[in-house]
Every structure is written in structure tokens, then in C-alpha cells.
Motif scaffolding. Structure first.
Motif, short mmCIF file in Angstrom:
data_model
loop_
_atom_site.label_atom_id
_atom_site.label_comp_id
_atom_site.label_asym_id
_atom_site.label_seq_id
_atom_site.Cartn_x
_atom_site.Cartn_y
_atom_site.Cartn_z
N ARG A 196 0.83 -1.20 0.00
CA ARG A 196 0.00 0.00 0.00
C ARG A 196 0.87 1.25 0.00
NH1 ARG A 196 -0.23 -2.19 5.42
NH2 ARG A 196 -1.81 -3.65 4.74
N HIS A 197 0.28 2.36 -0.46
CA HIS A 197 0.94 3.64 -0.25
C HIS A 197 -0.04 4.58 0.44
CE1 HIS A 197 -0.97 5.41 -4.01
NE2 HIS A 197 -1.01 6.46 -3.21
N GLY A 198 0.52 5.55 1.13
CA GLY A 198 -0.31 6.56 1.77
C GLY A 198 0.11 7.93 1.28
N ALA A 199 -0.65 8.95 1.67
CA ALA A 199 -0.26 10.31 1.30
C ALA A 199 -0.51 11.28 2.45
CB ALA A 199 -1.01 10.77 0.06
N ILE A 200 0.43 12.20 2.60
CA ILE A 200 0.32 13.24 3.62
C ILE A 200 0.76 14.57 3.02
CG2 ILE A 200 0.70 11.72 5.61
CD1 ILE A 200 3.65 12.63 5.53
N ARG A 201 0.39 15.64 3.71
CA ARG A 201 0.74 16.99 3.24
C ARG A 201 1.23 17.78 4.45
NH1 ARG A 201 -5.46 16.85 1.24
NH2 ARG A 201 -5.16 15.41 -0.51
N VAL A 202 2.42 18.35 4.33
CA VAL A 202 2.94 19.12 5.46
C VAL A 202 3.04 20.60 5.14
CG1 VAL A 202 4.17 17.23 6.60
CG2 VAL A 202 5.34 18.59 4.85
N ARG A 239 -1.86 2.76 -12.90
CA ARG A 239 -3.25 3.20 -13.11
C ARG A 239 -3.89 3.35 -11.73
NH1 ARG A 239 -6.51 -0.62 -16.52
NH2 ARG A 239 -7.67 1.23 -17.18
N GLN A 240 -4.65 4.41 -11.56
CA GLN A 240 -5.22 4.69 -10.24
C GLN A 240 -6.66 5.18 -10.32
OE1 GLN A 240 -2.27 7.74 -9.22
NE2 GLN A 240 -1.51 6.39 -7.60
N THR A 241 -7.43 4.80 -9.33
CA THR A 241 -8.75 5.39 -9.20
C THR A 241 -9.03 5.59 -7.72
OG1 THR A 241 -11.11 5.19 -9.75
CG2 THR A 241 -9.95 3.15 -9.25
N ARG A 265 -10.39 13.19 3.43
CA ARG A 265 -9.85 11.83 3.43
C ARG A 265 -10.66 10.93 2.50
NH1 ARG A 265 -8.91 9.98 9.07
NH2 ARG A 265 -11.09 10.48 9.33
N PHE A 266 -9.94 10.10 1.78
CA PHE A 266 -10.59 9.31 0.75
C PHE A 266 -9.90 7.96 0.61
CE2 PHE A 266 -7.38 10.08 -2.61
CZ PHE A 266 -6.71 11.18 -2.09
N GLY A 267 -10.29 7.23 -0.43
CA GLY A 267 -9.66 5.94 -0.67
C GLY A 267 -9.21 5.86 -2.12
N ASP A 274 6.92 4.21 -8.50
CA ASP A 274 6.76 5.64 -8.22
C ASP A 274 5.37 6.15 -8.59
OD1 ASP A 274 9.48 6.32 -7.11
OD2 ASP A 274 9.99 5.20 -8.92
N PHE A 275 5.28 7.46 -8.82
CA PHE A 275 3.97 8.09 -9.05
C PHE A 275 4.00 8.88 -10.34
CE2 PHE A 275 4.34 7.17 -4.61
CZ PHE A 275 3.07 6.71 -4.27
N LEU A 276 2.85 9.38 -10.73
CA LEU A 276 2.75 10.16 -11.97
C LEU A 276 2.10 11.50 -11.66
CD1 LEU A 276 1.39 7.25 -14.19
CD2 LEU A 276 3.69 8.23 -14.28
N GLY A 283 -4.90 14.62 -10.75
CA GLY A 283 -6.29 14.17 -10.92
C GLY A 283 -6.85 13.63 -9.62
N ILE A 284 -6.00 12.93 -8.86
CA ILE A 284 -6.44 12.38 -7.57
C ILE A 284 -6.69 13.51 -6.57
CG2 ILE A 284 -5.71 10.95 -5.60
CD1 ILE A 284 -6.29 9.16 -7.95
N PHE A 285 -5.75 14.44 -6.49
CA PHE A 285 -5.94 15.60 -5.62
C PHE A 285 -7.26 16.28 -5.97
CE2 PHE A 285 -1.24 16.12 -4.74
CZ PHE A 285 -1.30 16.49 -3.41
#
Ligand code: OOG
Ligand code: NI
Length: 474
Positions: free
Chosen positions: A74-80, A270-272, A298-300, A400-402, A408-410
Motif C-alpha cells: 500500500r501507499h499513503g499520502a500526507i501533506r505538510v 493506473r489509479q482510481t 480523506r478518501f480511498g 513511483d507516481f505520476l 487528478g487524484i488531488f
């Protein structure tokens, strides 16, 4: 045995600390966002079906040691909010063997942050536990309103997102070169606190509204006690099946899957995602009372990972994606058809991807190759040895990420409303200064992995003349 060795042996492996931390984050997020648990179940079901039906995939993952890691992946995301927070985060993640890889500029997509991903780097470490955290730093300097900028800065400067115990344990891990079992367990518990959700805001409703009107993301970063984890993303082997399966389990996905279209040989990522929850929060009023409000953050998310592309492959990916997006916005009716049409120009067999130097491969000796190598020395070109069935090749997974996908996710989770500002200019140097380190170049990491796998084959075959004819990317 020297004293040094005795000490080192007492340390818990970074991979184990990371695995414990990833587990703890997952358990916490499941409590905080129950839909995440439902999504995990769906992904587990879909992955079991994929592995059952796709024997080649099953074999490939078994061969590359990639199978074991998938259910835990899994990966997670945070913002500082501040440079200092980012700097300490880098040190915190280093305790778990996670290093900053790549620089992502989201400002071009109207999002006032820049980012990196903390992740393990070596193949063996990735295979043990590939936990990653996409980490974004707010760029307050992009806010034009000076008063607002100063108010946000003051709030951020007055918060401490790490517990004292976590800070002490980071110091200790650095000084000693690791943590013993007791310290490691405490470290996981204390580090988790930084990423916990707090429904009580640090600020009053008025300031929240002003930040929110500037950009929802700024309100999310500045208003709370710390950088709550905003999503955790399991890895699926069939994202189309998950996308279709979500509504049946009461989860509402965003309209389109980000990234490349469905293919026989998956590339990149690919992400959704499912939409952010509207959550009850409390604003701190001047008289000390709490006023109820709401906040969505917060989302999934779910992702499917494919083969890592060389610079040439990545340029072709960017070109085809840009072409599609110039013609139609993601989410509009014709988008998916057009995406498939554009990507017809991207070869869809591993043989072609390799022959054209578009993707990275991991080489190993086939069973036949290993058998022959026992008795005779073999030489030849990579092409020749592949053709003779002496070498085999497997895709190197993109870890990694794109940036376009991330944007688009943000955006899908910031909801409607709020300003559509286009900020400008990546600033990798400023990011690295805050981080206190340079980010690693992900393309160099993949190229090294490919080369190391070839070198290993050279040695085992004693074929020192073995050279790749396919353009192995520098
Ligand atoms: C990060 C969004 C990027 C991804 O998977 O591309 C991301 C965020 O919303 O903070 O996680
Ligand atoms: Ni994500």
C-alpha cells in the motif's frame, strides 16, 4: 565478533520497522475510514481471481518474489506545512528504510504543493515491504494575499506535529544506527501519532474559511494539528474489476481511471479513488468554545502497477497522454475511448517494449540456462540468449507516481468550488533544501536494477562478453 557487530545484531531490521508501521497505519485508517476496509476486502477478492485466472502473471510474480508483497502492499499520502516538518519527516522515514525518490511539481496543475515519495529503494527491501508515502509540502509563497499568508505561517510555526518521544527515538536511531526491539515498537506507536486524524481544528472558522477560499488544500494542511494520512492505497492486479466492483459494495468511485488505458502488458501506474468523506470537525472559537463544521479531505484509492518505462518510454507515454488530454478533458464521455485510441501507438508486448528500449527488465537465467551454466561457459548477446531460452526477462515494477495522475487524484478529492488558480514553476532546489537531502532519480534506480540483473547473469554464465543490444537506458 566485534562490539559493533553485537550492537548491530540487536537492532530491528528497518524492513521490519517499516512493515510494522505500515500495518499500524492500515489498522488506524480502517478505524478512521471504514470504506477503506471494504476496499481492502474487494481488492483481496479481485487479486485472488486475477492470480487464479492469469497463470502467466502468477508465475511472473512468483519468479520475481513479487507475490508475497502484494497483499501487504500500500501507499499513503500526507501533506505538510513547513520546511522543518518535511526535514524531520525525512529523518523519521529513514528510520524505516524509506528514502525520498523523485520530485513532483503539482503547481502546474493548480495545486500549491510540491512532493516526493518516501520508499524503500533496493529490490530486496521492496520485495519485503514496499510501503511508500507520497509527501507534499505546501508552498505558501504561492499565495498572493499577504495577510492570509502571514496568518497561515503563524499557525504552522506554532504547531509541533511530532511527539517528543518520536523525536527522541529518531535522534537515537541516528546516533546508534538503529533501534532495538523495544525502541522500535515504541517508535511505531509514536510515529503513528503524527498521522492521526484530529477533528478539532487549530483555528477558528473565519480563518478556515479564508484558507479554504484560497485553496481547499491549504485549509486541509494548515487547520489541523498534523498531517493526517489522507488516503491509503492497496495494490490491485486488475483495476478495471475493482472500478466495476466498487459501487456493488456501496463505494462511489471517481469517473475515470488515471494513467494509461487497460493493456495486455500494464505500464507505469493506473489509479482510481473514491470520493472524500464529509467529516464533522470543530473550530476553536475566540471564547474557547468549539463550533461544529465540516471538512472533506480523506478518501480511498486503488492502484495497479505495471512495468517501469525508460526515458524514451516515458516520453512516449507523456506525449500520448498529452495528446488525449488536449482533445478531451478526463471525465468527459469520449475520454476513455480516445485514450485507448492514442495508446494504440504504444507497443503492447514485452518483446516489443524491450526491443524498442521503452521499458526496464529484470534478467535472470532460465531453468535451462541455469542447468547449462553448471557445465559449460556460455557467451552471447542478450538477444541471442533470450532467443535460445537461456535468459528470461521479467518486467521491473514501476514503484513511483505520476504527476498528472496525482493532480487528478488531488482534484477529485478537493470537491467542487474553490479557486482554479494556476500557480507556476517547479522548484526542486528549494524542495531539496527544505528536505535536507537530494531526492533520488527514479530512472537511475530502474536502470541500475536492470544492469545489476544482467551483470549477475554475466557472472553466472561466465560470459563476460554478454552485452545488451537493446538500448539499456542510461
Ligand atoms: C496526494 C495525491 C497523490 C497519488 O497516488 O498519486 C497520490 C494527496 O492527495 O495528498 O497519492
Ligand atoms: Ni495516492
Amino acid at each position: 565478533m566485534t562490539n559493533d557487530n553485537i550492537q548491530t545484531n540487536a537492532f530491528v531490521a528497518k524492513n521490519d520497522i517499516r512493515a510494522q508501521f505500515s500495518q499500524a497505519m492500515s489498522a488506524m485508517y480502517k478505524e478512521e475510514v471504514p470504506a477503506y476496509g471494504a476496499l481492502m476486502d474487494l481488492v483481496a477478492d479481485v487479486n485472488a481471481v486475477s492470480l487464479e485466472q492469469d497463470k502467466d502473471l502468477h508465475e511472473q510474480l512468483t519468479h520475481t518474489d513479487g507475490l508475497a508483497r502484494i497483499t501487504e502492499e500500500r501507499h499513503g499520502a500526507i501533506r505538510v506545512g513547513t520546511e522543518k516538518e518535511l526535514f524531520t519527516l525525512r529523518r523519521l522515514f529513514a528510520v524505516m528504510g524509506m528514502e525520498p525518490v523523485s520530485y513532483y511539481d503539482l503547481s502546474v496543475a493548480g495545486i500549491p504543493v510540491h512532493s516526493t515519495a518516501f520508499r524503500p529503494v533496493d529490490e530486496a527491501d521492496l520485495n519485503q515491504n514496499p510501503f511508500r508515502i507520497f509527501t507534499s509540502l505546501l508552498r505558501l509563497e504561492l499565495i498572493e494575499d499577504e495577510d492570509l499568508r502571514a496568518a497561515a505561517q503563524e499557525v504552522l510555526d506554532n504547531r509541533e506535529i511530532f511527539t517528543t518521544a518520536a523525536l527522541n527515538l529518531i535522534d537515537r536511531a541516528e546516533a546508534q544506527g538503529g533501534l532495538n526491539a523495544e525502541d522500535a515498537a515504541q517508535f511505531v506507536t509514536e510515529a503513528l501519532e503524527t498521522f492521526r486524524w484530529h477533528s478539532k481544528a487549530n483555528i477558528d472558522r473565519e480563518l478556515y474559511n479564508r484558507l479554504h477560499d484560497e485553496h481547499r488544500l491549504i485549509a486541509d494542511i494548515v487547520s489541523f494539528h498534523g498531517p493526517h494520512i489522507n488516503h491509503l492505497t492497496p495494490r490491485t492486479l486488475d483495476i478495471d474489476a475493482v472500478q466495476v466492483g466498487m459501487p456493488k459494495r456501496g463505494i462511489d468511485p471517481k469517473a475515470v481511471i488515471e494513467g494509461p488505458p487497460q493493456r495486455k502488458c500494464p505500464i507505469l501506474l493506473r489509479q482510481t479513488s473514491f470520493k472524500a468523506l464529509e467529516e464533522k470537525v470543530f473550530f476553536k472559537q475566540a471564547d474557547g468554545s468549539w463550533e461544529e463544521g465540516s471538512h472533506t479531505a480523506r478518501f480511498g484509492e486503488i492502484e495497479q502497477r505495471g512495468i517501469a518505462l525508460t526515458p524514451k518510454g516515458r516520453a512516449l507515454y507523456d506525449e500520448l497522454l498529452d495528446k488525449t488530454r488536449a482533445a478531451v478533458r478526463a471525465g468527459e464521455g469520449a475520454y476513455e475511448d480516445l485514450l485507448v485510441e492514442s495508446f494504440a501507438a504504444f507497443p503492447d508486448s514485452y518483446e516489443e517494449l524491450r526491443a524498442e528500449g521503452l521499458a526496464f527488465f529484470r534478467y535472470s537465467l532460465s531453468e535451462k540456462g541455469a542447468e547449462i551454466a553448471k557445465s559449460v561457459g556460455i557467451s552471447g548477446t542478450v538477444d541471442g540468449l533470450l532467443e535460445a531460452g537461456i535468459l528470461r526477462m521479467d518486467p521491473i515494477v514501476y514503484e513511483d507516481f505520476l504527476p498528472v495522475s496525482a493532480a487528478g487524484i488531488f482534484q477529485s478529492n478537493l470537491g467542487d468550488g474553490g479557486a482554479e488558480v494556476v500557480y507556476s514553476n517547479p522548484s526542486q532546489a528549494a524542495f531539496e533544501k527544505a528536505l535536507g537531502a537530494k531526492v533520488l532519480d527514479e530512472l537511475a534506480l530502474y536502470a541500475e536494477l536492470e544492469q545489476a540483473s544482467l551483470t549477475d547473469c554475466y557472472e553466472r554464465l561466465s560470459a563476460k562478453s554478454l552485452k545488451s543490444e537493446a538500448p539499456v537506458a542510461a
